[in-house]
Design a protein around this motif. Structure first.
Motif, PDB file in Angstrom:
ATOM      1  N   LYS B  16       0.810  -1.222   0.000  1.00  0.00           N
ATOM      2  CA  LYS B  16       0.000   0.000   0.000  1.00  0.00           C
ATOM      3  C   LYS B  16       0.843   1.271   0.000  1.00  0.00           C
ATOM      4  N   GLU B  17       2.154   1.149   0.123  1.00  0.00           N
ATOM      5  CA  GLU B  17       2.992   2.339   0.035  1.00  0.00           C
ATOM      6  C   GLU B  17       3.443   2.564  -1.407  1.00  0.00           C
ATOM      7  N   ALA B  18       3.937   3.773  -1.667  1.00  0.00           N
ATOM      8  CA  ALA B  18       4.477   4.090  -2.987  1.00  0.00           C
ATOM      9  C   ALA B  18       5.967   3.760  -3.027  1.00  0.00           C
ATOM     10  N   VAL B  19       6.453   3.472  -4.225  1.00  0.00           N
ATOM     11  CA  VAL B  19       7.884   3.155  -4.395  1.00  0.00           C
ATOM     12  C   VAL B  19       8.364   3.766  -5.705  1.00  0.00           C
ATOM     13  N   ILE B  79       5.454   3.625  -8.542  1.00  0.00           N
ATOM     14  CA  ILE B  79       4.307   2.752  -8.364  1.00  0.00           C
ATOM     15  C   ILE B  79       3.596   3.200  -7.092  1.00  0.00           C
ATOM     16  N   SER B  80       2.353   3.599  -7.237  1.00  0.00           N
ATOM     17  CA  SER B  80       1.605   4.042  -6.053  1.00  0.00           C
ATOM     18  C   SER B  80       0.838   2.859  -5.474  1.00  0.00           C
ATOM     19  N   ALA B  81       0.562   2.903  -4.187  1.00  0.00           N
ATOM     20  CA  ALA B  81      -0.258   1.893  -3.516  1.00  0.00           C
ATOM     21  C   ALA B  81       0.160   0.477  -3.902  1.00  0.00           C
ATOM     22  N   SER B  82       1.392   0.117  -3.550  1.00  0.00           N
ATOM     23  CA  SER B  82       1.956  -1.179  -3.950  1.00  0.00           C
ATOM     24  C   SER B  82       1.068  -2.342  -3.535  1.00  0.00           C
ATOM     25  N   GLN B  83       1.047  -3.339  -4.409  1.00  0.00           N
ATOM     26  CA  GLN B  83       0.289  -4.564  -4.151  1.00  0.00           C
ATOM     27  C   GLN B  83       1.253  -5.750  -4.153  1.00  0.00           C
ATOM     28  N   LEU B  84       0.844  -6.830  -3.526  1.00  0.00           N
ATOM     29  CA  LEU B  84       1.713  -8.009  -3.466  1.00  0.00           C
ATOM     30  C   LEU B  84       2.073  -8.497  -4.871  1.00  0.00           C
ATOM     31  N   GLY B  85       1.148  -8.344  -5.787  1.00  0.00           N
ATOM     32  CA  GLY B  85       1.399  -8.772  -7.164  1.00  0.00           C
ATOM     33  C   GLY B  85       2.391  -7.904  -7.915  1.00  0.00           C
ATOM     34  N   ASP B  86       2.825  -6.819  -7.303  1.00  0.00           N
ATOM     35  CA  ASP B  86       3.844  -5.972  -7.927  1.00  0.00           C
ATOM     36  C   ASP B  86       5.250  -6.533  -7.726  1.00  0.00           C
TER      37      ASP B  86
END
Lengths: 114, 116
Positions: B16-19, B79-86
């Motif tokens: 959920k964080e940005a990277v 990438i905003s709001a990171s997801q596990l699939g990222d």
């Protein structure tokens, strides 16, 4: 839906064998590419083709040749496979709309040379 | 050789964080394109986002945006709001329009791991 297919996902060959890797695209793209991918080295271009029967060397063509007899098919040939050619091989194509230079990739072939 | 540099071999981010994934490039061609691709563990290369050198605005595609700083020759992927699939390898690539037929030059990639 755009599609690039490669003939094998996994391949095991012996040193000295002749190896053919086939790539087919169904998007009527002009340009096709072969890359190899190794850990820590990213993708490196082996050969590319911008038209039928046309080919250009990439960054690492040594030990490889290619064939493009039909627009949709681009073959990579290892004339005499060696262990240092063990790698992941990725095929790509480009030349469509809206982005001419966007490359669409196949699923890759993981080649092991024993 | 003109090249692409990705300085982060690996990165972690909390879900959920940005990277931001870094990419700098070297080219003498005034006209070029920049691409980001994602490669999950399954191996396929997935196109994410494109930026042309003459585009006035930074490219965005859903949760992906490209922080393009032309003078610095930088094209970072956000990438905003990171997801596990990222979780995947991410490759930055460049093509020169003044040169050959659109072949891409790739960086060595950044492995992103998203923590739950």
């Amino acid at each position: 839906d755009v599609k690039v297919t490669q003939s094998s996902r996994y391949l095991v060959k012996r040193t000295g064998e002749k190896v053919f890797l086939e790539c087919v695209q169904d998007m009527d793209h002009e340009n096709m590419f072969w890359y190899r991918q190794d850990p820590g080295l990213g993708l490196r271009l082996i050969y590319f083709s911008y038209d039928v029967k046309m080919k250009e060397k990439g960054d690492i063509p040594e030990g490889y040749s290619v064939s493009r007899e039909k627009k949709e098919r681009f073959s990579l040939i290892l004339e005499s496979a060696s262990t240092n050619q063990t790698s992941m091989y990725l095929c790509a194509s480009s030349g469509g709309q809206p982005s001419y230079n966007e490359q669409f990739f196949g699923p890759g072939t993981r080649l092991t040379v024993l | 050789a003109q090249k692409i540099t990705q300085t982060q071999p690996g990165m972690f981010v909390q879900e959920k964080e940005a990277v931001t994934l870094d990419c700098t490039y070297d080219t003498s061609d005034p006209s070029y394109g920049l691409f980001w691709y994602k490669q999950p563990s399954s191996g396929e290369m997935i196109f994410l986002i494109y930026q042309g050198s003459y585009d006035q605005q930074n490219a965005t595609e859903g949760r992906y945006s490209l922080n393009f700083q032309k003078a610095r020759k930088s094209a970072n992927l956000v990438i905003s709001a990171s997801q596990l699939g990222d979780s995947a390898m991410y490759f930055c690539a460049r093509t020169d329009y003044g040169g050959s037929q659109g072949n891409l030059i790739f960086g060595k990639g950044t492995k992103l791991s998203v923590k739950p």
